[in-house]
Design an enzyme around this catalytic site. Sequence first.
Site, PDB file in Angstrom:
ATOM      1  N   CYS A  91       0.790  -1.243   0.000  1.00 48.83           N
ATOM      2  CA  CYS A  91       0.000   0.000   0.000  1.00 48.83           C
ATOM      3  C   CYS A  91       0.821   1.291   0.000  1.00 48.83           C
ATOM      4  O   CYS A  91       0.510   2.190  -0.788  1.00 48.83           O
ATOM      5  CB  CYS A  91      -1.007   0.012   1.136  1.00 48.83           C
ATOM      6  SG  CYS A  91      -1.041  -1.443   2.149  1.00 48.83           S
ATOM      7  N   ARG A 117       7.894 -10.500   5.766  1.00 47.33           N
ATOM      8  CA  ARG A 117       7.669 -10.114   7.163  1.00 47.33           C
ATOM      9  C   ARG A 117       8.483 -11.038   8.037  1.00 47.33           C
ATOM     10  O   ARG A 117       8.484 -12.250   7.841  1.00 47.33           O
ATOM     11  CB  ARG A 117       6.176 -10.217   7.522  1.00 47.33           C
ATOM     12  CG  ARG A 117       5.359  -9.198   6.764  1.00 47.33           C
ATOM     13  CD  ARG A 117       3.893  -9.233   7.102  1.00 47.33           C
ATOM     14  NE  ARG A 117       3.182  -8.343   6.180  1.00 47.33           N
ATOM     15  CZ  ARG A 117       1.867  -8.178   6.148  1.00 47.33           C
ATOM     16  NH1 ARG A 117       1.110  -8.833   6.987  1.00 47.33           N
ATOM     17  NH2 ARG A 117       1.320  -7.354   5.290  1.00 47.33           N
ATOM     18  N   GLN A 133       0.550 -11.480  -2.316  1.00 44.96           N
ATOM     19  CA  GLN A 133      -0.900 -11.374  -2.246  1.00 44.96           C
ATOM     20  C   GLN A 133      -1.448 -11.004  -3.606  1.00 44.96           C
ATOM     21  O   GLN A 133      -0.765 -10.340  -4.379  1.00 44.96           O
ATOM     22  CB  GLN A 133      -1.300 -10.256  -1.280  1.00 44.96           C
ATOM     23  CG  GLN A 133      -1.041 -10.574   0.165  1.00 44.96           C
ATOM     24  CD  GLN A 133      -1.457  -9.417   1.054  1.00 44.96           C
ATOM     25  OE1 GLN A 133      -1.026  -8.296   0.858  1.00 44.96           O
ATOM     26  NE2 GLN A 133      -2.307  -9.689   2.015  1.00 44.96           N
ATOM     27  N   ASP A 189      -2.980  -8.585  -4.457  1.00 48.83           N
ATOM     28  CA  ASP A 189      -3.229  -7.345  -3.751  1.00 48.83           C
ATOM     29  C   ASP A 189      -3.627  -6.251  -4.730  1.00 48.83           C
ATOM     30  O   ASP A 189      -3.115  -6.204  -5.839  1.00 48.83           O
ATOM     31  CB  ASP A 189      -1.894  -6.959  -3.096  1.00 48.83           C
ATOM     32  CG  ASP A 189      -2.048  -5.962  -1.988  1.00 48.83           C
ATOM     33  OD1 ASP A 189      -3.188  -5.697  -1.585  1.00 48.83           O
ATOM     34  OD2 ASP A 189      -1.013  -5.450  -1.527  1.00 48.83           O
ATOM     35  N   HIS A 239      -5.044  -1.859  -4.689  1.00 51.38           N
ATOM     36  CA  HIS A 239      -5.536  -0.674  -3.993  1.00 51.38           C
ATOM     37  C   HIS A 239      -6.334   0.155  -4.973  1.00 51.38           C
ATOM     38  O   HIS A 239      -5.895   0.383  -6.095  1.00 51.38           O
ATOM     39  CB  HIS A 239      -4.368   0.102  -3.382  1.00 51.38           C
ATOM     40  CG  HIS A 239      -3.671  -0.713  -2.344  1.00 51.38           C
ATOM     41  ND1 HIS A 239      -2.542  -1.446  -2.602  1.00 51.38           N
ATOM     42  CD2 HIS A 239      -4.020  -0.978  -1.056  1.00 51.38           C
ATOM     43  CE1 HIS A 239      -2.199  -2.111  -1.516  1.00 51.38           C
ATOM     44  NE2 HIS A 239      -3.073  -1.857  -0.562  1.00 51.38           N
ATOM     45  N   LYS A 263     -13.889  -3.149   7.565  1.00 54.73           N
ATOM     46  CA  LYS A 263     -13.585  -4.056   6.458  1.00 54.73           C
ATOM     47  C   LYS A 263     -14.657  -5.109   6.276  1.00 54.73           C
ATOM     48  O   LYS A 263     -15.439  -5.381   7.184  1.00 54.73           O
ATOM     49  CB  LYS A 263     -12.224  -4.720   6.676  1.00 54.73           C
ATOM     50  CG  LYS A 263     -12.151  -5.587   7.904  1.00 54.73           C
ATOM     51  CD  LYS A 263     -10.771  -6.239   8.040  1.00 54.73           C
ATOM     52  CE  LYS A 263     -10.662  -6.960   9.372  1.00 54.73           C
ATOM     53  NZ  LYS A 263      -9.366  -7.562   9.602  1.00 54.73           N
ATOM     54  N   HIS A 273      -8.243  -1.142   0.257  1.00 49.38           N
ATOM     55  CA  HIS A 273      -7.303  -2.265   0.099  1.00 49.38           C
ATOM     56  C   HIS A 273      -8.182  -3.467  -0.179  1.00 49.38           C
ATOM     57  O   HIS A 273      -9.180  -3.659   0.512  1.00 49.38           O
ATOM     58  CB  HIS A 273      -6.575  -2.608   1.399  1.00 49.38           C
ATOM     59  CG  HIS A 273      -5.902  -1.483   2.074  1.00 49.38           C
ATOM     60  ND1 HIS A 273      -4.533  -1.388   2.166  1.00 49.38           N
ATOM     61  CD2 HIS A 273      -6.387  -0.419   2.740  1.00 49.38           C
ATOM     62  CE1 HIS A 273      -4.212  -0.314   2.858  1.00 49.38           C
ATOM     63  NE2 HIS A 273      -5.314   0.293   3.217  1.00 49.38           N
TER      64      HIS A 273
HETATM   65 ZN   LIG Z   1      -3.007  -2.556   1.337  1.00 42.93          ZN
END
Ligand SMILES: [Zn+2]
Length: 642
Positions: free
Chosen positions: A337, A366, A384, A386, A388, A468, A514
Amino acid sequence: MSEIHIRLPDGQTLEVPEGSTVLDVSRRIGERLARAALAGRIDGKLVDLRVPLRGDTALEIVTPEDPAAGEVIRHSAEHVMADAVKRAFPEAQIDVGRVDHSEKFQYDFLVDRPFTPDDLEKIEKEMLGILAEGAAFTREVVTRDEAIALFESLGEELKVSRIGDLPDGEEITLFRHGDFVDLCRGPHVQRVDQIGAVKLLEAAGAYWRGDESNPMLQRIYGTAFATRNELTAYLEAVEEARKRDHRRVGAALDLFHIDPLSPGSPFYHPKGTVLYNGLVDYVKSLYPKYGYQEVITPQIFRTDLFKISGHYDLFREDMFLMEGDEGEEMAVKPMNCPGHCRLFAHAKRSYRDLPLRFAEFSRLHRNERSGTLTGLSRVRTFSQDDAHIYCERDKVPEEIQGFFEMTREVYQGLALEGVKVCVSTRPQKFLGNPADWDRAERELIEAVERAGYPCGIKEGEGVFYGPKVEFDFEDVLGRAWTLATVQIDMAMPGRFGLRYTGRDGGEHEPAMLHRAVLGSLERFIAIYVEHTGGDFPLWLAPVQVAVLPIAERHLEFARRVSAALLGAGIRAELDLRSEKLGFKIREAEVAKIPIMAVVGDQEQRDGTVTPRRRRGSKRSAEAVAVDAFVAELVSEIAGRRS
Ligand SMILES: [Zn+2]
Ligand SMILES: [Zn+2]
């Protein structure tokens, strides 16, 4: 003594003398209920049957049918196990026990040697004897000094030390069944014979108070249920989960392994890579339809980026940090992000450019603690699906709608059914103002309902920067996993100073979402492997067709079949071994290959193959022309029909 009012779930109110216990109230309701009662529930919290009620309250009686019954039963079984250990090993000292969320209980003991499987059997037998005695649990309030004196007289030094942990002013209660007494708050069943079935599972060493400088205690794990049937079902489910464990299936199907030289970081083998790429390609194939643009942003940033985003303060411990050549602190990105916000800020944006949907599959790292790493489900490197989304504030509901549609399509292709959708609302600590939160929560709930899902609420479980939506998927073993999520971020656009020129010509802050459909691919693969047991849909299977010649003389033709399949982009494997057909079929079945193409004399003569499918189809296999077979598979794979 004054009377108090107890409201029951059916709307009735009972008047009882103040100080009546939960059990007294259940007796007032009815003798049958009172016999079955396991505990009470006040304000969503379980209370022991023997707790006296003070003041007006709403009360529910927990019986064996209640979802919380298991917790009460297993907690009570802890006491019974400790009692059994003391009977079988009088020298043992008791420490404390607890119940966890995986239907297990545990208790720690100081003994002079580890428990053996024979010991566990002996203890379990003692437990069954205690259950048969049917003693009732009793509750007693004591002073700190009385509790200390009691456990000192019993030689239970660990217990005496635990009494020291209790905060001043806290009511200290003892619970007894038969001759056994323990320091506890409850809740406990009424009588031990309400514990219908117990099973001890294993024993392991555990440092006292979790501290390596303390002596090693022996912890015993067990489980308990109201009935034998429930215990049997539990043990079967555990065995099934063990068989489906993605680490086990992953090794059997040659998908991946973890090397101790890179903890928490999978090596994907060729077959595992096919699976991984299959998922990535699938999600990417939907990007044009749902308006996503793929981007690639850096892996390593100056930590200033994470200072702006706020992750540096919250997340620093989990980041891999290093030093740049100018002495500046750098970090491997743990999420995409902040980078996407920089990308948004790079150009001047107008409402005409919005919505912008940046999607990225890059690897994230991580620094999870080594003790928590597990196969693919807890890793240090992952990617991910992922994205945005940056849009005008009033376009948020539309964006969420589009995300739901995409999620539905992805799950269909993966044959994932039984999805529950929940909205997580404002937590205790949150950024922004409550009115914005209320609006965002309302929009999410409405979007879920419009998409035709019943909307569950996870009260207070939103992230600090916004509410969320989570899609919880229940696997074949009945375990729930959160997969897709979409979150409204009310903090990051402001922290990065994001702006666009609005319809009114003024500068505005974009809304930011997200979202991920599969979530972490590593975790998704772990869940999917366990859900399917490695039996993947045809389009995703690492090997789609096994070509099985019946005899040596069919090899030449089998090679031609295999080449035709490979030439059409189908992942075919030719079994050249001079084994019997039955053996080859079994091997292909164990390898979970969806289709076997058998070729023998007849097939060779007619230019056909006889396909056998692993799943479903009971119809007897019929020979088909090789071309037609290939064409059918190509269309089936392209359509992702399982
Ligand atoms: Zn994010
Ligand atoms: Zn207890």
